[in-house]
Design an enzyme around this catalytic site. Structure first.
Site, short mmCIF file in Angstrom:
data_model
loop_
_atom_site.label_atom_id
_atom_site.label_comp_id
_atom_site.label_asym_id
_atom_site.label_seq_id
_atom_site.Cartn_x
_atom_site.Cartn_y
_atom_site.Cartn_z
N HIS A 117 88.24 48.29 17.33
CA HIS A 117 89.46 49.08 17.14
C HIS A 117 90.22 49.31 18.45
O HIS A 117 91.39 49.71 18.42
CB HIS A 117 89.13 50.43 16.51
N ALA A 118 89.58 49.06 19.59
CA ALA A 118 90.25 49.26 20.87
C ALA A 118 91.33 48.21 21.08
O ALA A 118 91.11 47.02 20.83
CB ALA A 118 89.24 49.22 22.01
#
Length: 313
Positions: A117-118
């Site tokens: 998700h980064a």
């Protein structure tokens, strides 16, 4: 098979926090007790220069120097601390080391990782840095330094079977023909605003073994049709969170179904002689011991595939 760990640094989490950080220590302990074909090794921390291959200078400075705002920390899901930074850097370092080992031996693993998700300029969903993106960029750079123009550049495949979409990875590699991103995930699960991978397969709540494995077979067939050869390295995010006992997953795979998922992925990559770096990704079981057992099963399947990779061709 080389397996890298990075659980020596703890997160300063408040009581009742949903992130199961004890899972990583328990997973390593289970493998130490019965290593089989697995060789455990502590991971080095990713350098600032390696992280900068993907992440913006302002975001790196905010994380490394402790300047993350309260809103940024809430989006990540962790309070900032020096140990959070070191843990995150070593988790990326473990995927870097697994990728190098995979290129040498066919398959290697990170007991953590899968922080998909980064994005370039922010963390999200328990993900500070995107380990797969950093490792992919670094392996491409090292490949170019080694071979220059005497060989084509290193092409990368990301197979993301965490129950949550790999939106950060998809965003980072959007429009990049050297990296093919495939994510199969719950359609109604986090992140609720999805990014566009090269191939996305969305699954309904309650999806069980038969429907899941059929969808996986169809998706992998599309991957092999669309992928431009030669592909030199794959990253496999083998989340345990599609399991029926997961608190956050919303799917209904059995233990046997997850094992078969892993077997099919490893077999397909091995048949095509595509080295693979494995990351364990998510797993949020009501009983953390069940999640650990699921991830041990994934690692056993990986070690079996590694052993088969070593056999003469």
């Amino acid at each position: 098979m080389l397996v890298f760990h990075s659980d020596a640094h703890s997160l300063a989490l408040p009581p009742g926090h949903r992130f199961p950080q004890d899972k990583y220590r328990m997973l390593r302990a289970a493998l130490e007790a019965d290593p089989g074909l697995i060789r455990l090794q502590a991971a080095d921390a990713a350098s600032e220069g390696e992280l900068a291959l993907v992440h913006s200078p302002s975001y790196l400075d905010a994380v490394l120097q402790g300047h993350l705002s309260a809103a940024q920390q809430r989006e990540i899901g962790f309070p900032w601390s020096p140990s959070m930074v070191e843990r995150s850097r070593r988790s990326v370092g473990a995927t870097i080391m697994a990728a190098r080992a995979a290129l040498a031996e066919g398959l290697a693993a990170n007991l953590a990782g899968g922080t998909h998700h980064a994005q370039e300029d922010k963390g999200s969903g328990y993900c500070v840095f995107n380990d797969v993106a950093v490792a992919a960029r670094l392996m491409q750079a090292e490949w170019h330094r080694r071979y220059g123009h005497s060989r084509p550049g290193l092409k990368v495949l990301v197979i993301d079977l965490d129950v949550h979409q790999g939106n950060g990875t998809a965003t980072i590699f959007s429009g990049d023909n050297s990296v093919f991103t495939f994510s199969m995930h719950g359609e109604n699960n986090f992140p609720f605003r999805k990014a566009a991978s090269d191939l996305d397969v969305e699954l309904p709540d309650g999806c069980g073994d038969e429907a899941y494995l059929a969808a996986l077979d169809r998706a992998l067939a599309q991957v092999w049709q669309r992928l431009e050869p030669p592909t030199g390295l794959a990253f496999y995010l083998a989340g345990a969170d599609p399991h029926e006992g997961d608190r956050l997953g919303r799917l209904k795979l059995t233990t046997a179904g997850l094992r078969e998922r892993d077997r099919r992925v490893f077999e397909a990559l091995r048949e095509r002689r595509i080295p693979v770096a494995l990351s364990m990704a998510g797993g949020y079981g009501h009983d953390v011991a069940v999640t650990v057992a699921l991830q041990v099963s994934t690692l056993r399947e990986a070690a079996h595939s590694w052993s088969a990779w070593q056999a003469p061709q």
